[in-house]
Design a protein around this motif. Sequence first.
Motif, PDB file in Angstrom:
ATOM      1  N   ASP A 136      11.544  54.907  35.095  1.00 24.27           N
ATOM      2  CA  ASP A 136      11.157  54.085  33.803  1.00 24.27           C
ATOM      3  C   ASP A 136      10.539  52.448  34.351  1.00 24.27           C
ATOM      4  O   ASP A 136      10.841  51.861  33.723  1.00 24.27           O
ATOM      5  N   GLY A 137      10.209  52.567  35.563  1.00 25.59           N
ATOM      6  CA  GLY A 137       9.314  51.351  35.997  1.00 25.59           C
ATOM      7  C   GLY A 137      10.153  50.420  36.418  1.00 25.59           C
ATOM      8  O   GLY A 137       9.971  49.127  36.568  1.00 25.59           O
ATOM      9  N   GLU A 168       5.758  46.523  33.861  1.00 21.80           N
ATOM     10  CA  GLU A 168       6.112  47.552  33.010  1.00 21.80           C
ATOM     11  C   GLU A 168       6.794  46.678  31.722  1.00 21.80           C
ATOM     12  O   GLU A 168       6.797  47.420  30.727  1.00 21.80           O
ATOM     13  N   ARG A 171      13.695  49.371  25.692  1.00 22.18           N
ATOM     14  CA  ARG A 171      14.589  50.218  26.188  1.00 22.18           C
ATOM     15  C   ARG A 171      15.550  49.635  27.393  1.00 22.18           C
ATOM     16  O   ARG A 171      16.547  50.058  27.310  1.00 22.18           O
ATOM     17  N   PHE A 172      14.843  48.750  28.264  1.00 24.95           N
ATOM     18  CA  PHE A 172      15.788  48.316  29.084  1.00 24.95           C
ATOM     19  C   PHE A 172      16.728  47.295  28.731  1.00 24.95           C
ATOM     20  O   PHE A 172      17.998  47.411  29.187  1.00 24.95           O
ATOM     21  N   LYS A 230       8.900  49.559  26.716  1.00 20.06           N
ATOM     22  CA  LYS A 230       9.863  49.469  28.104  1.00 20.06           C
ATOM     23  C   LYS A 230      10.939  48.509  28.202  1.00 20.06           C
ATOM     24  O   LYS A 230      12.008  48.612  28.552  1.00 20.06           O
ATOM     25  N   LEU A 243      13.360  45.467  36.269  1.00 23.20           N
ATOM     26  CA  LEU A 243      12.037  45.877  35.635  1.00 23.20           C
ATOM     27  C   LEU A 243      10.957  45.088  36.058  1.00 23.20           C
ATOM     28  O   LEU A 243      11.034  43.700  35.959  1.00 23.20           O
ATOM     29  N   LYS A 302       4.487  47.038  28.904  1.00 23.48           N
ATOM     30  CA  LYS A 302       4.223  48.191  28.324  1.00 23.48           C
ATOM     31  C   LYS A 302       5.021  48.472  27.049  1.00 23.48           C
ATOM     32  O   LYS A 302       6.303  48.120  26.982  1.00 23.48           O
TER      33      LYS A 302
END
Length: 160
Positions: free
Chosen positions: A37-38, A62, A71-72, A68, A58, A65
């Motif tokens: 996931d970067g 990333e 989600r993190f 991303k 992270l 994007k």
Amino acid sequence: MRIEREGAVSRTLEAQSLVGTVICKYELLSLIETTGDGAALYKAVQVGLERAVALKLLFPEEALKEGKLLRFQREQQATAQLNHGNIVTVYDSGVQDGYHYYVTEFLQPQSLRDRIKECGPLSSADISKIGQDILSAFAYTHEKRILHGNVSANCIGCGL
């Protein structure tokens, strides 16, 4: 496929280059893995308390994007809501120089992946014990309406 592999190698080199640096109050001691996931997962030490921790980082590019960073952040917030003996505890989170991170307890003595690498196949009794622990954690997260999106041998603590 070659481009993906080169990108993965580049990400790993970038992640490795951060070992020895301090993010906020956490010194990155070693790279555990780069994730799909970067992000990268490190063993770190909390400076001042000298406490071993795991730090998930992270990368800034990333975070730009689409989706991303959200989600993190959801991952860290969901994990922080959990309090279960078979799930790591979140200690801290933040951002420094564009690097978003969160910090959890460090799995001691090792992950299930490390245990299998070191000792080979598990006994039936060990498999049963680990399975019961995993199911207990899944039942708990299900009650909290949280779905873990990355269950792997590296995410499972093995204190046998």
